[in-house]
Write an enzyme that holds these catalytic residues in place. Structure first.
Site, PDB file in Angstrom:
ATOM      1  N   LEU A  11      -4.218  18.848  28.670  1.00 49.51           N
ATOM      2  CA  LEU A  11      -4.166  18.849  30.130  1.00 49.51           C
ATOM      3  C   LEU A  11      -2.728  18.628  30.588  1.00 49.51           C
ATOM      4  O   LEU A  11      -2.132  17.592  30.306  1.00 49.51           O
ATOM      5  CB  LEU A  11      -5.089  17.765  30.690  1.00 49.51           C
ATOM      6  CG  LEU A  11      -6.548  17.813  30.198  1.00 49.51           C
ATOM      7  CD1 LEU A  11      -7.380  16.744  30.906  1.00 49.51           C
ATOM      8  CD2 LEU A  11      -7.149  19.195  30.387  1.00 49.51           C
ATOM      9  N   ALA A  12      -2.179  19.632  31.289  1.00 56.49           N
ATOM     10  CA  ALA A  12      -0.771  19.575  31.688  1.00 56.49           C
ATOM     11  C   ALA A  12      -0.575  20.094  33.102  1.00 56.49           C
ATOM     12  O   ALA A  12       0.466  20.674  33.421  1.00 56.49           O
ATOM     13  CB  ALA A  12       0.075  20.385  30.704  1.00 56.49           C
ATOM     14  N   GLY A  14      -0.757  18.163  35.936  1.00 56.86           N
ATOM     15  CA  GLY A  14      -0.340  17.143  36.890  1.00 56.86           C
ATOM     16  C   GLY A  14       1.013  17.416  37.521  1.00 56.86           C
ATOM     17  O   GLY A  14       1.904  18.003  36.898  1.00 56.86           O
ATOM     18  N   ASP A 108       1.342  14.451  28.588  1.00 59.32           N
ATOM     19  CA  ASP A 108       2.381  13.450  28.855  1.00 59.32           C
ATOM     20  C   ASP A 108       2.307  12.276  27.885  1.00 59.32           C
ATOM     21  O   ASP A 108       2.774  11.186  28.191  1.00 59.32           O
ATOM     22  CB  ASP A 108       2.285  12.947  30.295  1.00 59.32           C
ATOM     23  CG  ASP A 108       0.975  12.208  30.584  1.00 59.32           C
ATOM     24  OD1 ASP A 108       0.081  12.215  29.712  1.00 59.32           O
ATOM     25  OD2 ASP A 108       0.859  11.626  31.682  1.00 59.32           O
ATOM     26  N   HIS A 349      42.466  17.508  14.311  1.00 63.27           N
ATOM     27  CA  HIS A 349      42.828  16.680  15.465  1.00 63.27           C
ATOM     28  C   HIS A 349      42.901  17.490  16.754  1.00 63.27           C
ATOM     29  O   HIS A 349      43.443  18.584  16.776  1.00 63.27           O
ATOM     30  CB  HIS A 349      44.215  16.020  15.298  1.00 63.27           C
ATOM     31  CG  HIS A 349      44.595  15.665  13.912  1.00 63.27           C
ATOM     32  ND1 HIS A 349      44.199  14.504  13.302  1.00 63.27           N
ATOM     33  CD2 HIS A 349      45.352  16.328  12.998  1.00 63.27           C
ATOM     34  CE1 HIS A 349      44.696  14.452  12.081  1.00 63.27           C
ATOM     35  NE2 HIS A 349      45.389  15.548  11.866  1.00 63.27           N
ATOM     36  N   ASN A 363      43.635  25.966   7.684  1.00 59.46           N
ATOM     37  CA  ASN A 363      44.035  24.684   8.268  1.00 59.46           C
ATOM     38  C   ASN A 363      44.454  24.912   9.717  1.00 59.46           C
ATOM     39  O   ASN A 363      45.347  25.720   9.991  1.00 59.46           O
ATOM     40  CB  ASN A 363      45.192  24.068   7.487  1.00 59.46           C
ATOM     41  CG  ASN A 363      45.484  22.647   7.944  1.00 59.46           C
ATOM     42  OD1 ASN A 363      44.930  21.686   7.431  1.00 59.46           O
ATOM     43  ND2 ASN A 363      46.365  22.522   8.924  1.00 59.46           N
ATOM     44  N   TYR A 373      37.962  32.458  26.941  1.00 60.31           N
ATOM     45  CA  TYR A 373      37.344  32.877  28.200  1.00 60.31           C
ATOM     46  C   TYR A 373      38.403  33.416  29.141  1.00 60.31           C
ATOM     47  O   TYR A 373      39.404  32.744  29.420  1.00 60.31           O
ATOM     48  CB  TYR A 373      36.620  31.688  28.830  1.00 60.31           C
ATOM     49  CG  TYR A 373      35.863  31.994  30.098  1.00 60.31           C
ATOM     50  CD1 TYR A 373      34.899  32.990  30.126  1.00 60.31           C
ATOM     51  CD2 TYR A 373      36.099  31.271  31.261  1.00 60.31           C
ATOM     52  CE1 TYR A 373      34.190  33.262  31.285  1.00 60.31           C
ATOM     53  CE2 TYR A 373      35.387  31.531  32.426  1.00 60.31           C
ATOM     54  CZ  TYR A 373      34.433  32.531  32.434  1.00 60.31           C
ATOM     55  OH  TYR A 373      33.736  32.798  33.584  1.00 60.31           O
ATOM     56  N   SER A 409      54.211  26.399  14.970  1.00 57.46           N
ATOM     57  CA  SER A 409      53.803  25.410  15.973  1.00 57.46           C
ATOM     58  C   SER A 409      54.299  25.798  17.357  1.00 57.46           C
ATOM     59  O   SER A 409      55.409  26.309  17.518  1.00 57.46           O
ATOM     60  CB  SER A 409      54.358  24.036  15.598  1.00 57.46           C
ATOM     61  OG  SER A 409      53.809  23.598  14.379  1.00 57.46           O
ATOM     62  N   ARG A 426      57.832  31.541  20.876  1.00 58.11           N
ATOM     63  CA  ARG A 426      58.321  30.453  21.712  1.00 58.11           C
ATOM     64  C   ARG A 426      59.772  30.754  22.054  1.00 58.11           C
ATOM     65  O   ARG A 426      60.458  31.499  21.344  1.00 58.11           O
ATOM     66  CB  ARG A 426      58.190  29.099  21.019  1.00 58.11           C
ATOM     67  CG  ARG A 426      58.867  28.978  19.672  1.00 58.11           C
ATOM     68  CD  ARG A 426      58.678  27.574  19.101  1.00 58.11           C
ATOM     69  NE  ARG A 426      59.295  27.447  17.787  1.00 58.11           N
ATOM     70  CZ  ARG A 426      58.653  27.144  16.669  1.00 58.11           C
ATOM     71  NH1 ARG A 426      57.352  26.952  16.683  1.00 58.11           N
ATOM     72  NH2 ARG A 426      59.294  27.037  15.517  1.00 58.11           N
TER      73      ARG A 426
END
EC number: 2.7.7.23
Length: 452
Positions: A11-12, A14, A108, A349, A363, A373, A409, A426
């Site tokens: 019974l679900a 409620g 429930d 990290h 690595n 995104y 880096s 860079r």
């Protein structure tokens, strides 16, 4: 018992108004599963076991959950909420199919077990027509009392109608019931609505069974198993009970938990051998953890697969679609999503790896970000076996970095990098000798900047 067929009606329908939520009550969650899913999974299954779920007229989401958890189940709509017996008869078609055993449960009550359903059916195989599930709460106030004479159930008395002697009875009605399938419609169709609310109560089935000369019995279970959820406070209480169960099961299976009370698990979490879970770890739905893996403190995992001897955290977040290979490592303050990280790879990290495939033994340096995104869609980053990505690099997807390649880096990489190549992006470093000394002197004299 195995030869007897069964129909379980859950019974679900409620509304769950006391939950103060727009979400149907049975779709709230305990240990990463909906309340309803817990009950559906505990109900008998396999050959000869039918399942029906009675829902409200506006509960399409509940019907979808039934289909997700038990695709063979049938849903029936209770268009007017006129009591528990009325709800059961919403599934009249299923009852008429003539299963040997009819079980009635509530959507429930997430802590009820398959073993309890099995125990509830046993007296039916011995000729008893109706079996009620009873429990002994610490405080029975408000519960209907089960009246037993000579080991047989003779009635259910609601609190308001009970005498002083009956109120002293500690055995209470859980609402869950088993009825002999051949007698079920005979009993249920005789239940009337001559009461203050004008509703049809399943509890009247006991008196009707006795009027028909049929025997009724009681099976007892713990209060925890039949906790009904009507408020957010009760939801939290059920979560606490379920977590205690899951932790104990994990410990019994050989998982090492340094502070079990601080670890939160999902109902479907699976563990290999010699797994270690450090304090304050949250494991959501859909997580499997392989042999020898270590989940360090303050990590959060959802829908992730952790390989053998892998290491996660501390302070790591593994989102859905993460697959961590054997011996791979996810370190502190790392977030992953839809990421395949192959055996031996390291992401140690301060890194975000999303929509990516990282090859074996690659690595990934601190501060690396996969820029997946573009404001409209997600794009994939592929990093080959043994590649090395230097710290503070931004990898703009779609992007492929070849096997054995190096990324210097601080680079922002926007084009594919061939195998064994070096990619550096860079500005050229500029050094102005003596600038710092002149800067300090200028500040001392009150000037704003030194001469170049």
């Amino acid at each position: 018992m195995t030869s007897r067929t069964s129909l379980t009606i859950v019974l679900a329908a409620g509304e769950g108004t006391r939950m103060r939520s727009s979400l149907p009550k049975v779709l709230h969650q305990v240990a990463g599963e909906t309340l309803l899913a817990h009950v559906l999974k505990a109900a008998p299954e396999g050959d000869g076991a039918a399942l029906a779920v009675v829902i409200g007229p506006d509960h399409q989401a509940v019907a979808e959950e039934v289909g997700r958890v038990r695709p063979q189940a049938t849903t029936y709509v209770q268009r007017e909420r006129l009591g528990t017996a009325h709800a059961v008869l919403a599934a009249r078609e299923a009852i008429a199919a003539g299963a040997d055993d009819l079980l009635v449960a509530f959507g429930d009550t997430p802590l009820i077990s398959a073993a309890t359903f099995a125990r509830l059916r046993q007296p039916l195989a011995q000729g008893v027509a109706l079996v009620a599930l009873g429990f002994r709460p610490a405080d029975p106030t408000g519960y209907g009392r089960l009246l037993v004479q000579n080991d047989r159930l003779v009635g259910i008395r609601e609190q308001a109608d009970a005498s002083a002697d009956e109120r002293a009875i500690g055995l209470c009605n859980a609402g869950v019931m088993a009825i002999d399938g051949k007698a079920a419609l005979r009993i249920l169709e005789r239940i009337g609505s001559a009461n203050a609310k004008g509703e049809y109560y399943l509890t009247d089935a006991v008196a009707i069974a006795r009027e028909l000369g049929l025997e009724a019995a009681v099976i007892e279970t713990s209060e925890d198993e039949v906790r009904g959820i009507n408020t957010k406070a009760q939801l939290a209480e059920a979560e606490a009970v379920m977590q205690a169960r899951l932790r104990q099961a994990a410990l019994d299976a050989g998982v090492t938990m340094i502070a079990p009370e601080t670890v939160f698990l999902a109902a479907d979490t699976t563990f290999g051998k010699d797994v270690t879970i450090e304090p304050f770890v949250v494991i959501g739905a859909g997580v499997s953890i392989g042999d020898g893996a270590v989940i360090h403190a303050f990590s959060h995992l959802v829908q992730a697969k952790i390989g053998k001897n892998a290491s996660v955290g501390p302070y790591a977040r593994l989102r859905p679609g993460t697959s961590l290979g054997d011996g791979a490592k996810i370190g502190n303050f790392v977030e992953t999503k839809a990421a395949q990280i192959d055996p031996g790879a390291k992401v140690n990290h301060l890194t975000y790896i999303g929509d990516a495939h990282i090859g074996p033994n690659a690595n990934i340096g601190a501060g690396t970000i996969t820029c997946n995104y573009d404001g409209f869609g997600k794009h994939k980053t592929e990093i080959g076996a043994g590649a090395f990505v230097g710290s503070n690099s931004s990898l703009v997807a779609p992007l492929k970095i070849g096997a054995g390649a190096y990324v210097g880096s601080g680079s922002v990489v926007t084009r594919d990098v061939p195998d064994d190549a070096l990619a550096v992006e860079r500005n050229q470093q500029k050094v102005s000798e003596g600038w710092a000394k002149r800067f300090r002197e200028a500040k001392t004299r009150g000037k704003t900047r030194p001469a170049k």
